[in-house]
Design an enzyme around this catalytic site. Structure first.
Site, PDB file in Angstrom:
ATOM      1  N   ASN A 179      40.062  41.975  54.297  1.00 51.99           N
ATOM      2  CA  ASN A 179      41.234  42.768  54.911  1.00 51.99           C
ATOM      3  C   ASN A 179      42.750  42.544  54.540  1.00 51.99           C
ATOM      4  O   ASN A 179      43.381  43.858  54.282  1.00 51.99           O
ATOM      5  CB  ASN A 179      41.420  42.946  56.361  1.00 51.99           C
ATOM      6  N   GLU A 276      42.352  29.469  59.097  1.00 56.79           N
ATOM      7  CA  GLU A 276      42.515  31.328  59.003  1.00 56.79           C
ATOM      8  C   GLU A 276      41.435  31.874  60.195  1.00 56.79           C
ATOM      9  O   GLU A 276      41.209  32.951  59.242  1.00 56.79           O
ATOM     10  CB  GLU A 276      43.405  31.668  57.644  1.00 56.79           C
ATOM     11  N   CYS A 310      44.033  40.311  61.664  1.00 62.11           N
ATOM     12  CA  CYS A 310      43.757  38.766  62.230  1.00 62.11           C
ATOM     13  C   CYS A 310      44.485  38.747  63.107  1.00 62.11           C
ATOM     14  O   CYS A 310      44.228  38.290  64.652  1.00 62.11           O
ATOM     15  CB  CYS A 310      43.720  37.996  61.652  1.00 62.11           C
ATOM     16  N   GLU A 412      37.470  40.445  69.890  1.00 57.41           N
ATOM     17  CA  GLU A 412      37.996  41.012  68.772  1.00 57.41           C
ATOM     18  C   GLU A 412      37.835  41.815  68.079  1.00 57.41           C
ATOM     19  O   GLU A 412      36.321  41.769  67.984  1.00 57.41           O
ATOM     20  CB  GLU A 412      38.146  39.500  67.118  1.00 57.41           C
ATOM     21  N   GLU A 489      49.553  29.061  56.333  1.00 52.54           N
ATOM     22  CA  GLU A 489      49.869  29.203  55.020  1.00 52.54           C
ATOM     23  C   GLU A 489      50.649  29.358  54.769  1.00 52.54           C
ATOM     24  O   GLU A 489      51.537  29.634  55.786  1.00 52.54           O
ATOM     25  CB  GLU A 489      48.616  30.880  54.248  1.00 52.54           C
TER      26      GLU A 489
HETATM   27  P1  NAD Z   1      33.683  36.755  58.072  1.00 56.04           P
HETATM   28  O1  NAD Z   1      33.731  35.431  58.102  1.00 56.04           O
HETATM   29  O2  NAD Z   1      32.205  37.403  57.833  1.00 56.04           O
HETATM   30  O3  NAD Z   1      33.607  36.487  56.079  1.00 56.04           O
HETATM   31  C1  NAD Z   1      34.813  35.957  55.511  1.00 56.04           C
HETATM   32  C2  NAD Z   1      33.963  35.423  54.331  1.00 56.04           C
HETATM   33  O4  NAD Z   1      33.257  34.386  54.544  1.00 56.04           O
HETATM   34  C3  NAD Z   1      33.685  36.565  53.282  1.00 56.04           C
HETATM   35  O5  NAD Z   1      33.787  36.126  52.122  1.00 56.04           O
HETATM   36  C4  NAD Z   1      32.223  35.691  53.757  1.00 56.04           C
HETATM   37  O6  NAD Z   1      31.509  36.014  51.653  1.00 56.04           O
HETATM   38  C5  NAD Z   1      32.796  34.671  53.833  1.00 56.04           C
HETATM   39  N1  NAD Z   1      30.825  33.304  53.958  1.00 56.04           N
HETATM   40  C6  NAD Z   1      29.979  34.479  54.891  1.00 56.04           C
HETATM   41  N2  NAD Z   1      29.621  33.064  55.723  1.00 56.04           N
HETATM   42  C7  NAD Z   1      29.527  32.148  54.855  1.00 56.04           C
HETATM   43  C8  NAD Z   1      29.286  30.757  55.082  1.00 56.04           C
HETATM   44  N3  NAD Z   1      28.614  30.247  55.783  1.00 56.04           N
HETATM   45  N4  NAD Z   1      30.496  29.889  54.203  1.00 56.04           N
HETATM   46  C9  NAD Z   1      30.947  30.429  53.550  1.00 56.04           C
HETATM   47  N5  NAD Z   1      31.718  31.217  53.103  1.00 56.04           N
HETATM   48  C10 NAD Z   1      31.171  32.468  54.235  1.00 56.04           C
HETATM   49  O7  NAD Z   1      35.164  37.400  57.493  1.00 56.04           O
HETATM   50  P2  NAD Z   1      35.186  38.817  57.008  1.00 56.04           P
HETATM   51  O8  NAD Z   1      34.632  39.830  58.260  1.00 56.04           O
HETATM   52  O9  NAD Z   1      35.382  38.582  55.905  1.00 56.04           O
HETATM   53  O10 NAD Z   1      36.733  38.858  58.095  1.00 56.04           O
HETATM   54  C11 NAD Z   1      37.138  39.797  58.935  1.00 56.04           C
HETATM   55  C12 NAD Z   1      37.898  38.135  59.800  1.00 56.04           C
HETATM   56  O11 NAD Z   1      38.924  37.243  59.479  1.00 56.04           O
HETATM   57  C13 NAD Z   1      38.325  38.450  61.658  1.00 56.04           C
HETATM   58  O12 NAD Z   1      37.842  37.628  62.272  1.00 56.04           O
HETATM   59  C14 NAD Z   1      39.638  37.953  60.713  1.00 56.04           C
HETATM   60  O13 NAD Z   1      40.799  38.078  62.439  1.00 56.04           O
HETATM   61  C15 NAD Z   1      39.582  37.100  59.666  1.00 56.04           C
HETATM   62  N6  NAD Z   1      40.917  36.880  59.481  1.00 56.04           N
HETATM   63  C16 NAD Z   1      41.669  35.877  59.338  1.00 56.04           C
HETATM   64  C17 NAD Z   1      43.032  36.152  58.806  1.00 56.04           C
HETATM   65  C18 NAD Z   1      44.256  34.813  59.088  1.00 56.04           C
HETATM   66  O14 NAD Z   1      44.916  35.010  58.197  1.00 56.04           O
HETATM   67  N7  NAD Z   1      44.101  33.641  60.434  1.00 56.04           N
HETATM   68  C19 NAD Z   1      43.502  36.928  58.112  1.00 56.04           C
HETATM   69  C20 NAD Z   1      42.447  38.428  57.584  1.00 56.04           C
HETATM   70  C21 NAD Z   1      40.812  37.665  58.809  1.00 56.04           C
END
Ligand code: NAD
Length: 515
Positions: A179, A276, A310, A412, A489
């Protein structure tokens, strides 16, 4: 000008949304890892590991990539390890000068960055421009801190003393969500590099582009080769990074379930993690609040980036005595948001990241209606007039008649959906606001100063707002309580997450050994 010809290091894009043969020829995986100061061909390319990245706005193929396997990840980590011996020995000021040059180059190329961020994410270009600045801010801010990273001097008995040093950790890994791609690359690489670490980043498999552009900028600015690397891939590549013995720390942004896996994978090597994660944040609007501001806050807290944020305040608690006025203004302003081509300057709602995410949001909405929620506005799939815009577009949705145990109120959604909940007393609403396993953000709108601070003091959230929502500043720490994460962060505190303390005892007298 940027609409006519955008250049991504040899990648020419003809026209506003032209597809370049080098970017996307529909056959060959693009060499889109960034290792040792250049874009490289993947080692051991595997046709079964080709990832097709679709442009959210159009649904068309944007780029094909090779997912990185063990050899590729090893190569990136090895280069980062070799670069560490040089980079970590520079003074903070020397590192800062390079980083400041990088920030300036991004400023000079900001429209190009925004263009690609929009094509990659589907978010409106006005937001992408702001996101580019959040990366610039991080690079400038942490470069400014780099020369001041220092330890303590501790006087001991008889003239002896100890001192501490803040030393870098080594090779740090970053893993990003889709995102805020450039923001995550900037927020993670800037403190890592400022502290003397080197860095390997894995962007989300859905948004691979701007992290590589950032690598090119760092190299142009004079960053030694190998200090900043990008490996493309999905979860498997992420796992390889987390488990790699030469990775000292993982900074992860993504969902709670993945964050838990990252933590488990890093645990084998006793690595520090910054997490995060997701959220289900509350915003409390008291009757004495400036209601126009509260409505603006609720919209900022829900409708940036198609609601794929998020920290969103997806549970807005409104004091029942002002519910009607609040809702009327919220629905009226929400209905005015322009949905459509994210490349248009006045678009406020772009495309969902992909069809699956749109389907997920629509499923939540169907479930909410079945559980009794009422749609006050939006919540529909929208087909833009331009026939090329074949992505998924959802009109921002306000749900009323919600109650706390509905699925849409508890989970969420990660889409443009806000649940409005009524309340009568301060005590009641605080308890309900905290009744979640998340704790990323929280906010309150009121003109009663003491109540504002009293409520925030009881809020179980890492990032809180009084009379605003979802604003960020690089000087202010960002992160979550409870399942929303670990570490922070931004802000000074982030230096602690990218350094380790070395303690040195210095004896000025004789050794008094009882042997
Ligand atoms: P996701 O957890 O599906 O993927 C995030 C990243 O992790 C991707 O790069 C993915 O390829 C990688 N990944 C997937 N499986 C993994 C594993 N087993 N080991 C290591 N890496 C792995 O999340 P998403 O769909 O890309 O993003 C949406 C989520 O991110 C939402 O839950 C949102 O709230 C959260 N988010 C949090 C913040 C914050 O700052 N707190 C900011 C943005 C998004």
């Amino acid at each position: 000008m940027w609409l006519q010809q955008v250049v991504l290091r040899g990648v020419q894009v003809a026209g506003r949304r032209g597809v370049c043969s080098t970017v996307s020829n529909g056959k060959l995986p693009l060499h889109f890892n960034y290792i040792n100061g250049e874009r490289v061909s993947p080692l051991n390319p595997d046709p079964n590991q080709v990832m097709k990245v679709l442009e959210p706005a159009t649904g068309e193929l944007l780029i094909e990539l090779q997912a990185s396997g063990p050899d590729e990840v090893n190569r990136a980590v090895q280069c980062a390890k070799e670069a560490y011996s040089e980079w970590s020995q520079l003074t903070g000021l020397q590192r800062a000068r390079i980083m400041q040059r990088a920030a300036q180059i991004i400023k000079d190329r900001q429209e190009e960055f925004a263009y690609w961020e929009t094509r990659d994410t589907g978010k409106p270009i006005y937001e992408a421009r702001m996101d580019i600045w959040t990366a610039i801010d991080a690079i400038e801010y942490f470069s400014g801190l780099a020369p001041s990273i220092a330890g303590q001097h501790v006087p001991l008995a008889n003239g002896s003393f100890a001192y501490t040093k803040r030393e870098p950790l080594g090779v740090c890994a970053g893993i990003g969500a889709w995102n805020y791609p450039i923001q995550m690359a900037g927020w993670k690489s800037a403190p890592a590099l400022a502290c003397g670490n080197t860095f390997v980043f894995k962007p989300s498999q859905f948004t691979p582009i701007t992290a590589v552009m950032l690598g090119e900028v760092y190299t142009e600015a004079g960053l030694p080769h190998g200090c900043y690397n990008v490996v493309q891939g999905a979860g498997d590549t992420g796992t390889l990074l987390c488990e790699h013995p030469d990775i000292a720390k993982v900074s992860f942004t993504g969902s709670v379930p993945t964050g838990s896996k990252v933590m488990a994978a890093a645990a084998g090597g006793i690595k520090t993690v910054t997490l995060e994660l997701g959220g289900k944040s509350p915003l409390i609007v008291f009757a004495d609040a400036n209601l126009d501001n509260a409505v603006g806050g609720a919209m900022l807290g829900n409708f940036l980036s198609q609601g794929e944020v998020c920290s969103n305040a997806t549970r807005v608690f409104v004091e029942n005595s002002v519910m009607d006025q609040f809702l009327q203004r919220l629905v009226e302003r929400t209905g005015r948001m322009k949905i459509g081509d994210p490349m248009d300057d006045d678009t406020r709602v772009g495309a969902m990241i992909h069809q699956d995410q749109a389907d997920k949001v629509m499923t939540y909405l169907d479930g909410a209606k079945k559980e009794g929620a009422v749609v006050a506005c939006g919540g529909e799939l929208v087909t833009p007039d331009d026939p090329r815009l074949k992505g998924s577009y959802i009109s921002p949705c306000v749900l009323t008649n919600c109650h706390d145990d509905m699925t849409v109120v508890q989970e969420e959604v990660f889409g443009p959906v806000v649940s409005i909940l009524g309340f009568d007393t301060e005590e009641e609403v605080i308890q309900r606001a905290n009744n979640t396993e998340y704790g990323l953000a929280g906010g309150v709108f009121t003109n009663d100063l003491t109540r504002a601070h009293r409520v925030i003091a009881q809020m179980q959230a890492g990032t809180c707002y009084i009379n605003n929502f979802n604003i960020i500043d690089v000087a202010v720490p960002f992160g979550g309580f409870k399942k929303s994460g670990l570490g922070r962060e931004n802000g000074l505190v982030t230096l602690e997450y990218y350094t380790q303390v070395k303690t040195v005892y210095v004896e000025m007298g004789d050794v008094d050994a009882p042997f």
